[in-house]
Design a protein around this motif. Structure first.
Motif, PDB file in Angstrom:
ATOM      1  N   GLY A  10       0.828  -1.206   0.000  1.00  0.00           N
ATOM      2  CA  GLY A  10       0.000   0.000   0.000  1.00  0.00           C
ATOM      3  C   GLY A  10       0.857   1.249   0.000  1.00  0.00           C
ATOM      4  O   GLY A  10       2.088   1.176  -0.076  1.00  0.00           O
ATOM      5  N   THR A  53      -0.408   4.574   1.971  1.00  0.00           N
ATOM      6  CA  THR A  53      -0.611   5.157   3.288  1.00  0.00           C
ATOM      7  C   THR A  53      -1.043   4.053   4.252  1.00  0.00           C
ATOM      8  O   THR A  53      -2.003   3.335   3.985  1.00  0.00           O
ATOM      9  CB  THR A  53      -1.718   6.225   3.222  1.00  0.00           C
ATOM     10  OG1 THR A  53      -1.494   7.047   2.079  1.00  0.00           O
ATOM     11  CG2 THR A  53      -1.710   7.091   4.461  1.00  0.00           C
ATOM     12  N   ILE A  68      -4.164   6.778   7.817  1.00  0.00           N
ATOM     13  CA  ILE A  68      -5.467   7.127   7.242  1.00  0.00           C
ATOM     14  C   ILE A  68      -6.456   7.439   8.354  1.00  0.00           C
ATOM     15  O   ILE A  68      -7.174   8.435   8.309  1.00  0.00           O
ATOM     16  CB  ILE A  68      -6.013   5.979   6.358  1.00  0.00           C
ATOM     17  CG1 ILE A  68      -5.069   5.731   5.179  1.00  0.00           C
ATOM     18  CG2 ILE A  68      -7.418   6.317   5.842  1.00  0.00           C
ATOM     19  CD1 ILE A  68      -5.478   4.580   4.282  1.00  0.00           C
ATOM     20  N   GLN A  84      -5.841   8.476  11.342  1.00  0.00           N
ATOM     21  CA  GLN A  84      -5.456   9.734  11.977  1.00  0.00           C
ATOM     22  C   GLN A  84      -5.877  10.936  11.120  1.00  0.00           C
ATOM     23  O   GLN A  84      -6.354  11.947  11.629  1.00  0.00           O
ATOM     24  CB  GLN A  84      -3.941   9.723  12.171  1.00  0.00           C
ATOM     25  CG  GLN A  84      -3.404  10.849  13.039  1.00  0.00           C
ATOM     26  CD  GLN A  84      -1.895  10.827  13.032  1.00  0.00           C
ATOM     27  OE1 GLN A  84      -1.271   9.771  13.093  1.00  0.00           O
ATOM     28  NE2 GLN A  84      -1.293  11.989  12.935  1.00  0.00           N
ATOM     29  N   MET A 126      -8.172  10.913   8.490  1.00  0.00           N
ATOM     30  CA  MET A 126      -9.538  10.947   7.958  1.00  0.00           C
ATOM     31  C   MET A 126     -10.601  10.493   8.960  1.00  0.00           C
ATOM     32  O   MET A 126     -11.790  10.582   8.671  1.00  0.00           O
ATOM     33  CB  MET A 126      -9.644  10.045   6.717  1.00  0.00           C
ATOM     34  CG  MET A 126      -8.617  10.297   5.646  1.00  0.00           C
ATOM     35  SD  MET A 126      -8.767  11.928   4.896  1.00  0.00           S
ATOM     36  CE  MET A 126     -10.414  11.798   4.202  1.00  0.00           C
ATOM     37  N   GLU A 184     -14.213   6.478  11.019  1.00  0.00           N
ATOM     38  CA  GLU A 184     -15.309   6.063  10.117  1.00  0.00           C
ATOM     39  C   GLU A 184     -14.745   5.732   8.737  1.00  0.00           C
ATOM     40  O   GLU A 184     -15.241   4.858   8.054  1.00  0.00           O
ATOM     41  CB  GLU A 184     -16.369   7.162   9.974  1.00  0.00           C
ATOM     42  CG  GLU A 184     -17.044   7.579  11.271  1.00  0.00           C
ATOM     43  CD  GLU A 184     -16.155   8.468  12.129  1.00  0.00           C
ATOM     44  OE1 GLU A 184     -15.415   9.287  11.569  1.00  0.00           O
ATOM     45  OE2 GLU A 184     -16.172   8.312  13.364  1.00  0.00           O
ATOM     46  N   GLU A 185     -13.703   6.471   8.334  1.00  0.00           N
ATOM     47  CA  GLU A 185     -13.087   6.229   7.037  1.00  0.00           C
ATOM     48  C   GLU A 185     -12.361   4.889   7.040  1.00  0.00           C
ATOM     49  O   GLU A 185     -12.529   4.073   6.154  1.00  0.00           O
ATOM     50  CB  GLU A 185     -12.104   7.362   6.692  1.00  0.00           C
ATOM     51  CG  GLU A 185     -11.199   7.104   5.496  1.00  0.00           C
ATOM     52  CD  GLU A 185     -11.910   7.204   4.147  1.00  0.00           C
ATOM     53  OE1 GLU A 185     -13.041   7.721   4.111  1.00  0.00           O
ATOM     54  OE2 GLU A 185     -11.326   6.760   3.138  1.00  0.00           O
ATOM     55  N   PHE A 186     -11.534   4.685   8.079  1.00  0.00           N
ATOM     56  CA  PHE A 186     -10.746   3.464   8.091  1.00  0.00           C
ATOM     57  C   PHE A 186     -10.408   3.122   9.539  1.00  0.00           C
ATOM     58  O   PHE A 186      -9.676   3.856  10.200  1.00  0.00           O
ATOM     59  CB  PHE A 186      -9.457   3.680   7.281  1.00  0.00           C
ATOM     60  CG  PHE A 186      -8.846   2.402   6.769  1.00  0.00           C
ATOM     61  CD1 PHE A 186      -9.590   1.248   6.612  1.00  0.00           C
ATOM     62  CD2 PHE A 186      -7.497   2.359   6.436  1.00  0.00           C
ATOM     63  CE1 PHE A 186      -9.013   0.077   6.128  1.00  0.00           C
ATOM     64  CE2 PHE A 186      -6.914   1.201   5.952  1.00  0.00           C
ATOM     65  CZ  PHE A 186      -7.680   0.060   5.796  1.00  0.00           C
ATOM     66  N   LEU A 228     -10.063  -6.149   8.146  1.00  0.00           N
ATOM     67  CA  LEU A 228     -10.351  -5.151   7.111  1.00  0.00           C
ATOM     68  C   LEU A 228      -9.039  -4.602   6.530  1.00  0.00           C
ATOM     69  O   LEU A 228      -8.880  -4.477   5.312  1.00  0.00           O
ATOM     70  CB  LEU A 228     -11.181  -4.005   7.700  1.00  0.00           C
ATOM     71  CG  LEU A 228     -11.356  -2.775   6.811  1.00  0.00           C
ATOM     72  CD1 LEU A 228     -12.283  -3.070   5.632  1.00  0.00           C
ATOM     73  CD2 LEU A 228     -11.891  -1.577   7.600  1.00  0.00           C
ATOM     74  N   THR A 284      -7.629  -5.037   2.631  1.00  0.00           N
ATOM     75  CA  THR A 284      -7.390  -3.877   1.788  1.00  0.00           C
ATOM     76  C   THR A 284      -6.021  -3.920   1.119  1.00  0.00           C
ATOM     77  O   THR A 284      -5.839  -3.410   0.022  1.00  0.00           O
ATOM     78  CB  THR A 284      -7.527  -2.595   2.642  1.00  0.00           C
ATOM     79  OG1 THR A 284      -8.763  -2.651   3.334  1.00  0.00           O
ATOM     80  CG2 THR A 284      -7.460  -1.337   1.806  1.00  0.00           C
ATOM     81  N   GLN A 334     -17.483   3.634  -5.027  1.00  0.00           N
ATOM     82  CA  GLN A 334     -17.159   4.090  -3.672  1.00  0.00           C
ATOM     83  C   GLN A 334     -17.183   2.906  -2.693  1.00  0.00           C
ATOM     84  O   GLN A 334     -17.967   2.891  -1.734  1.00  0.00           O
ATOM     85  CB  GLN A 334     -18.134   5.182  -3.214  1.00  0.00           C
ATOM     86  CG  GLN A 334     -18.013   6.474  -4.010  1.00  0.00           C
ATOM     87  CD  GLN A 334     -16.684   7.197  -3.806  1.00  0.00           C
ATOM     88  OE1 GLN A 334     -16.001   7.027  -2.794  1.00  0.00           O
ATOM     89  NE2 GLN A 334     -16.257   7.979  -4.793  1.00  0.00           N
ATOM     90  N   PRO A 335     -16.356   1.900  -2.933  1.00  0.00           N
ATOM     91  CA  PRO A 335     -16.425   0.686  -2.105  1.00  0.00           C
ATOM     92  C   PRO A 335     -16.071   0.964  -0.644  1.00  0.00           C
ATOM     93  O   PRO A 335     -15.184   1.763  -0.369  1.00  0.00           O
ATOM     94  CB  PRO A 335     -15.370  -0.224  -2.748  1.00  0.00           C
ATOM     95  CG  PRO A 335     -14.401   0.715  -3.396  1.00  0.00           C
ATOM     96  CD  PRO A 335     -15.226   1.870  -3.875  1.00  0.00           C
ATOM     97  N   GLN A 336     -16.806   0.339   0.248  1.00  0.00           N
ATOM     98  CA  GLN A 336     -16.496   0.454   1.666  1.00  0.00           C
ATOM     99  C   GLN A 336     -15.547  -0.651   2.110  1.00  0.00           C
ATOM    100  O   GLN A 336     -14.973  -0.604   3.187  1.00  0.00           O
ATOM    101  CB  GLN A 336     -17.789   0.379   2.484  1.00  0.00           C
ATOM    102  CG  GLN A 336     -18.597   1.663   2.397  1.00  0.00           C
ATOM    103  CD  GLN A 336     -17.769   2.871   2.797  1.00  0.00           C
ATOM    104  OE1 GLN A 336     -17.287   2.970   3.915  1.00  0.00           O
ATOM    105  NE2 GLN A 336     -17.564   3.794   1.844  1.00  0.00           N
ATOM    106  N   ASP A 337     -15.417  -1.651   1.259  1.00  0.00           N
ATOM    107  CA  ASP A 337     -14.645  -2.829   1.630  1.00  0.00           C
ATOM    108  C   ASP A 337     -14.082  -3.436   0.347  1.00  0.00           C
ATOM    109  O   ASP A 337     -14.732  -3.390  -0.697  1.00  0.00           O
ATOM    110  CB  ASP A 337     -15.584  -3.835   2.318  1.00  0.00           C
ATOM    111  CG  ASP A 337     -14.818  -4.951   3.024  1.00  0.00           C
ATOM    112  OD1 ASP A 337     -14.028  -5.644   2.351  1.00  0.00           O
ATOM    113  OD2 ASP A 337     -15.009  -5.111   4.234  1.00  0.00           O
ATOM    114  N   ALA A 338     -12.885  -4.018   0.437  1.00  0.00           N
ATOM    115  CA  ALA A 338     -12.283  -4.669  -0.721  1.00  0.00           C
ATOM    116  C   ALA A 338     -13.223  -5.732  -1.299  1.00  0.00           C
ATOM    117  O   ALA A 338     -13.253  -5.972  -2.507  1.00  0.00           O
ATOM    118  CB  ALA A 338     -10.951  -5.300  -0.326  1.00  0.00           C
TER     119      ALA A 338
END
Lengths: 297, 318
Positions: free
Chosen positions: B191, B193, B198, B200, B202, B205-207, B214, B218, B282-286
């Motif tokens: 990856g 970031t 992420i 910290q 965002m 809720e973002e990640f 999870l 990802t 806009q996937p919330q999950d892989a």
């Protein structure tokens, strides 16, 4: 250090200050046009004249927000922005592919970016590819003969500076009194993560540029070729560097340019002293055994 | 150091950088360059009063697989997270440069040289990227590696291996993306970031970085294989990685261009189609993307045995 007017967040203004008056044609590079205003709005690309010569301009727009990818604002480079910037480079290569090395158009990167888009969607789809794609494109253009100058006007932070700046032939920066920032993260954050108190780091940073923030320290490492002392100085300095880069390429001295050239500069300025020793010894060690790894005939 | 034969069966995940490097090349062909006895260590860590290592946390070496000269770069995650500074960065950069120079010399000296006799570079990543103790030097080293990767294009294939504990993140995430071929184990992670950063930046809720499953979905090897970011997915053994390299090493360099993710206008167009899909989904999950790729039971993909996964999985095509 006297504080002066800052250019931070003013990438579009900087373009106007640098190129010939009213010459910037946004969204067009050779035959390629970028017609969708919602595509990669954080990246500003186009063609301008600089001293009468066509140049590709690539900059960040700190006032743009990418509705599709909310992590992109304030000049952050997101997935679309990274690929758009790469496309601007490929369009420049394509436009000049029939021209001789001496005639390849310069690329001017105007650098004011706080980072690469940090988000879950970005990681799922592989943000690392977008920033990598832009870097490879720039390296290809540099090696093909296009002179590339990066002009740091504001923030040049970490991975975003790696893609938008550090692949240039030469990097010039407004001096520190313009509020320019070149670093991975501020000393306060470094202090927290590596668990060294800030006072110690601040004291050490006076003598050792490797963890101090700012263009003057980066200069000592060979990371910046020249510091620019006035805003009016940006345009003539970029013109001079394009000329110097062309001369070096024409003389077959491309190794004095780009990241490898900055490595040598870092040794000359005594900011990175061990690097050349490591390289020299490795070269000797490999030369001593190379025959073992050649085909046996 | 265990015997070479034992190394082949050894877990790649659990191995240190030198064991991985030694086990990747043929027995008896390994020569380390700028090894611990040369005592190159970071002067910047020393100034900070930190412990140093005499290889600066990176193993650089040359060996052979069959007829192929293999230049090996192997990062050690147990030393400051495999971070890259002035010395380790110089070792990495110069190993690629040596491979390019050796290639040019061999081609000049041996007009009939075959593809399998030409050198390759193998990078075993285990890193979070730039070393904060000497961050500016680390940034400059990253840029130098990218420059060398482009210089190696159409000459020396650069093969990425990811299957170690730290994974491959930060600036080295895009260095890996810019190589010719990527081999991962299902325990490898890739990856840009890191999840904590992420979260910290965002918010949770973002990640949610504490949701290890999870996070793993990802960036893990299975996901990267579905996305086309990993070319070859192998079992977690040094020998399995070695076999994958051996198969790749004999290929003509033109074959590697086809495996690339980025590095051409066409590849960028393809990636932009994926980005358009990301904007649309806009996937919330892989797993959302795994389903989109045509996998009817994405949840099961995480836990089925690797050979079943490889036999059944549908990869994303855009």
């Amino acid at each position: 250090m006297e504080a002066t007017e800052t250019m931070m967040g003013r990438g579009r203004d900087a373009i106007d200050m640098i190129v010939d008056a009213d010459s910037f044609n946004e969204g067009t590079i050779g035959a390629k046009t970028f017609d969708d205003p919602e595509f990669g709005p954080g990246a500003v690309v186009g063609t301008a004249a600089l001293n009468g010569e066509a140049v590709t301009i690539i900059a960040s727009d700190a006032n743009a927000f990418n509705e599709k990818f909310p992590v992109v604002y304030a000049g952050i480079i997101g997935m679309e922005e990274g690929y758009k910037m790469a496309q601007a480079v490929y369009a420049s290569l394509e436009a000049d592919k029939a021209k001789s090395v001496a005639e390849k158009r310069p690329l001017v990167l105007i650098v004011d970016t706080p980072g690469n888009g940090p988000g879950k969607v970005e990681e799922i789809f592989g943000m690392n590819k977008a920033t990598g794609a832009y870097q490879l494109a720039l390296a290809e253009a540099r090696l093909a003969g296009h002179p590339i100058v990066a002009m740091v006007i504001g923030r040049a932070i970490s991975g975003a500076f790696l893609c938008h700046g550090l692949q240039a032939d030469h990097i010039v920066s407004l001096d520190a009194n313009f509020g320019t920032m070149i670093h991975v993260m501020p000393l306060t954050s470094v202090s927290r993560i590596i668990r060294k108190d800030l006072e110690t780091l601040q004291e050490l940073s006076k003598g050792n540029p490797v963890f101090a923030a700012g263009p003057r320290f980066f200069y000592a490492l060979g990371g910046v070729e020249e510091l620019v002392g006035t805003i009016d100085g940006m345009r003539p300095t970029i013109i001079e560097h394009i000329k110097a880069i062309r001369a070096a390429k024409a003389a077959g001295e491309a190794d004095k340019l780009g990241p490898w050239g900055r490595g040598q500069l870092g040794a000359e300025r005594e900011g990175r002293k061990v690097r050349p020793e490591v390289i020299k010894l490795m070269n000797q060690e490999f030369a001593a055994v190379a025959e073992k790894y050649a085909p046996s005939r | 150091m265990p015997k070479w034969n034992d190394l082949q069966e050894q877990s790649f995940l659990e191995s240190d950088a030198r064991a991985r490097a030694v086990g990747l090349v043929d027995e008896g062909t390994y020569t380390e360059l700028a090894g611990p006895f040369d005592r190159f260590y970071s002067p910047h860590l020393e100034v900070l009063g930190e412990a140093v290592e005499f290889d600066d946390g990176i193993v650089t070496a040359v060996g052979k697989i069959g007829k192929t000269p293999v230049f090996v770069i192997s990062q050690e995650g147990r030393f400051i997270g495999g971070s890259v500074g002035e010395v380790g960065g110089a070792k990495m950069v110069n190993t690629i440069r040596l491979a390019i120079e050796f290639h040019d010399k061999l081609v000049a000296d041996y007009p009939n040289i075959s593809d399998e006799e030409k050198p390759v570079v193998v990078i075993s990543f285990e890193t979070g990227g730039v070393r904060l103790h000497e961050s500016n030097a680390g940034l400059l080293a990253h840029a130098e590696v990218m420059d060398q990767l482009q210089k190696a294009r159409h000459k020396v294939p650069v093969i990425t291996l990811i299957g170690s504990k730290v994974g491959c993140f930060g600036g080295m995430g895009f260095v890996a993306a810019a190589t010719d071929a990527i081999v991962m184990s299902e325990f490898g992670r890739l990856g840009l970031t890191g999840p904590e950063v992420i979260e910290q930046e965002m918010g949770k809720e973002e990640f949610d970085s504490s949701d290890r499953a999870l996070v793993f979905r990802t960036t893990g090897g299975r996901h990267k294989y579905i996305m086309g970011d990993c070319n070859v997915l192998v079992q977690n053994m040094i020998g399995a990685f070695r076999d994958a390299v051996a198969k790749l090493a004999v290929l003509p360099v033109s074959e590697f261009e086809k495996m690339r993710r980025i590095g051409s206008p066409e590849a960028v167009e393809r990636q932009l189609r994926a980005v358009a899909l990301a904007a649309e989904m806009q996937p919330q999950d892989a797993r959302d993307v795994w389903a989109k790729a045509g996998n009817p039971d994405p949840v099961a993909l995480t836990d089925i045995p690797l050979d079943e996964f490889l036999a059944d999985v549908k990869r994303l095509s855009v």
